[in-house]
Scaffold this motif. Structure first.
Motif, PDB file in Angstrom:
ATOM      1  N   GLU A 239       0.827  -1.203   0.000  1.00 22.18           N
ATOM      2  CA  GLU A 239       0.000   0.000   0.000  1.00 22.18           C
ATOM      3  C   GLU A 239       0.866   1.259   0.000  1.00 22.18           C
ATOM      4  O   GLU A 239       0.543   2.257  -0.645  1.00 22.18           O
ATOM      5  N   ALA A 240       1.973   1.221   0.741  1.00 28.97           N
ATOM      6  CA  ALA A 240       2.872   2.369   0.763  1.00 28.97           C
ATOM      7  C   ALA A 240       3.432   2.644  -0.626  1.00 28.97           C
ATOM      8  O   ALA A 240       3.543   3.809  -1.053  1.00 28.97           O
ATOM      9  N   GLU A 241       3.761   1.595  -1.363  1.00 27.98           N
ATOM     10  CA  GLU A 241       4.283   1.767  -2.715  1.00 27.98           C
ATOM     11  C   GLU A 241       3.219   2.362  -3.633  1.00 27.98           C
ATOM     12  O   GLU A 241       3.498   3.290  -4.410  1.00 27.98           O
ATOM     13  N   ARG A 242       1.990   1.847  -3.538  1.00 25.87           N
ATOM     14  CA  ARG A 242       0.911   2.397  -4.363  1.00 25.87           C
ATOM     15  C   ARG A 242       0.601   3.844  -3.984  1.00 25.87           C
ATOM     16  O   ARG A 242       0.244   4.656  -4.842  1.00 25.87           O
ATOM     17  N   LEU A 243       0.749   4.167  -2.702  1.00 24.06           N
ATOM     18  CA  LEU A 243       0.545   5.551  -2.274  1.00 24.06           C
ATOM     19  C   LEU A 243       1.624   6.457  -2.854  1.00 24.06           C
ATOM     20  O   LEU A 243       1.349   7.604  -3.236  1.00 24.06           O
TER      21      LEU A 243
END
Length: 450
Positions: A239-243
């Protein structure tokens, strides 16, 4: 003072959105008008407060009026003026209906001008439900389709939240909730620009707050004593990467539709001077910063020596995990008004996108360490917090790099922005949550020695 100004002077200091808590008032004036004269009646007031240090602020206060007290609205009671009883107009559901009625009609009521965006349905005749927990502004959710933010502290000029969302409409960026309309109020004096009063955008139902998702992941890690961050079922790194990718996409479109400027050595020098000045001011308030001051000044001096060209642009200005929502299709970025404590002119200044990246990296540190506040002496938890923060900070930067083509990790400018944000956090925590001061101080120890 009138009976109403006396009433407001007693009531306003107890409200979360009032920024002048603890300051001594020198004077208060108000001007108001009726937005709706039904039952209850709804009036809107500009309350101008001047403090003993000659600083002044203007606040927007909607009030609903009833001929008798309503026990169901005791939590919203402001007080009585003669035989009429005043309530917080944002907490009285029946009194919240006129806002969208006038927006649909593109009305002008007294000094208020309603501007629908004309791009989507605006729910009419529906009451708004207050969102709890907000501070500088007040927001209402209308059904499951719209959310209205009322800007409590008024400043002349178009609020960046409206300006940015309006500009981004043409990009069809999937990480933005569409603008539905806004409300302005004429200047209080002749020649003064209108101020933005309210902002309506599409509500995102069934979405999860980024902070809650991240901190749930941290709790999962703490509960699994023998597992690393990448082995826990609630791992947040994806999720951090997609954010990071979503943040880069928003920055790209901001640069497309709003002004940019190429800056160089002079900009770096001015920035380093500003960072150092903020550090000096903060150290006078938070003595614990002195331990890290030399390392931070060295970090800021390195910024002054940078020469690589930079394209400054409009940025979010206050990006953190509490400003993003995860939907079934991706991340949504909210609240482009910037830090409310800064002047409107400062929030509209062009800046490096790394300012937003730094804000999100600081938020990952806070998510990782917030549970250590209650157990500061637990080295195992401290290690795991650091592991979680590093993993998600790296993932966010990787996502940002993949989408933007520029890897922010390791940039001395990014480290300086991180440090500046942590210095600001130290002042905030020292004044409001002293037991949380350890979080930014721990980060500054890392940044000052890097």
């Amino acid at each position: 003072m009138s009976a109403l100004t006396d009433l407001l002077a007693d009531w306003m200091p107890g409200q979360r959105w009032f920024a002048g808590k603890g300051r001594t008032w020198a004077s208060v004036t108000e001007d108001g008008f009726f937005l709706d004269q039904g039952t209850p009646a709804l009036s809107v007031h500009r309350v101008h407060v001047t403090y003993t240090d000659d600083v002044s602020e203007t606040y927007l206060v909607p009030l609903s009026w009833r001929s008798s007290q309503d026990d169901d609205l005791a939590h919203a009671y402001v007080g009585a003026v003669g035989d009429n009883h005043a309530y917080d107009g944002m907490r009285d559901r029946e009194a919240t209906v006129p806002w969208l009625t006038h927006l649909v009609a593109a009305s002008t009521v007294g000094p208020l001008h309603f501007h629908p965006a004309g791009v989507a349905y605006i729910p009419e005749g529906v009451p708004g439900d207050l969102i709890s927990g907000e501070q500088s502004n007040t927001s209402l959710i209308y059904g499951e389709t719209a959310i209205m933010k009322l800007f409590r502290r008024l400043e002349p000029g178009l609020n960046p939240d409206v300006e940015v969302h309006d500009a981004l409409r043409t990009t069809e960026n999937p990480h933005i909730a569409p603008l539905l309309g806004h409300v302005q109020i004429e200047g209080a004096t002749e020649g003064e620009e209108p101020a933005t009063v309210a902002f309506l955008q599409a509500f995102v139902p069934n979405a999860s707050d980024g902070w809650r998702l991240a901190t749930s992941s941290v709790r999962d890690l703490y509960a699994e004593a023998d597992l690393h961050a990448d082995e826990v079922g609630g791992d947040f790194a994806g999720e951090a990467e997609r954010l990071g990718e979503a943040t880069a996409a928003v920055h790209r479109d901001l640069a497309r539709v709003l002004p940019t400027a190429d800056v160089g050595t002079d900009w770096y020098g001015e920035l380093a001077t500003q960072l150092t000045a903020r550090l000096d001011a903060a150290t006078a308030i938070v003595p614990e910063l002195a331990e890290h001051a030399e390392g931070l000044r060295t970090l800021y001096a390195a910024v002054a020596d940078l020469t690589a060209p930079v394209t400054a642009q409009r940025v979010h200005g206050d990006l953190h995990l509490g400003q993003v929502l995860r939907t079934t299709t991706g991340w949504i970025v909210l609240d482009f008004e910037g830090e409310p404590a800064r002047s409107l002119a400062a929030r509209r200044e062009l800046d490096s996108p790394l300012r937003d990246v730094a804000g999100m990296l600081r938020s990952f540190d806070y998510a990782a360490r917030h549970m250590l506040v209650e157990q500061p002496g637990d080295p195992q938890r401290a290690y795991r917090a650091q592991e979680w923060a590093e993993r998600n900070r790296s993932s966010f930067c990787a996502g940002y790099a993949a989408a933007s083509g520029t890897d922010p990790a390791g940039s001395p400018l990014l480290r300086a922005f991180e440090a500046d944000k942590a210095v600001y956090e130290c002042v905030y925590e020292a004044r409001n949550r002293p037991h949380w001061l350890m979080i930014p101080l721990t980060s500054l120890a890392r940044l000052a020695s890097s």
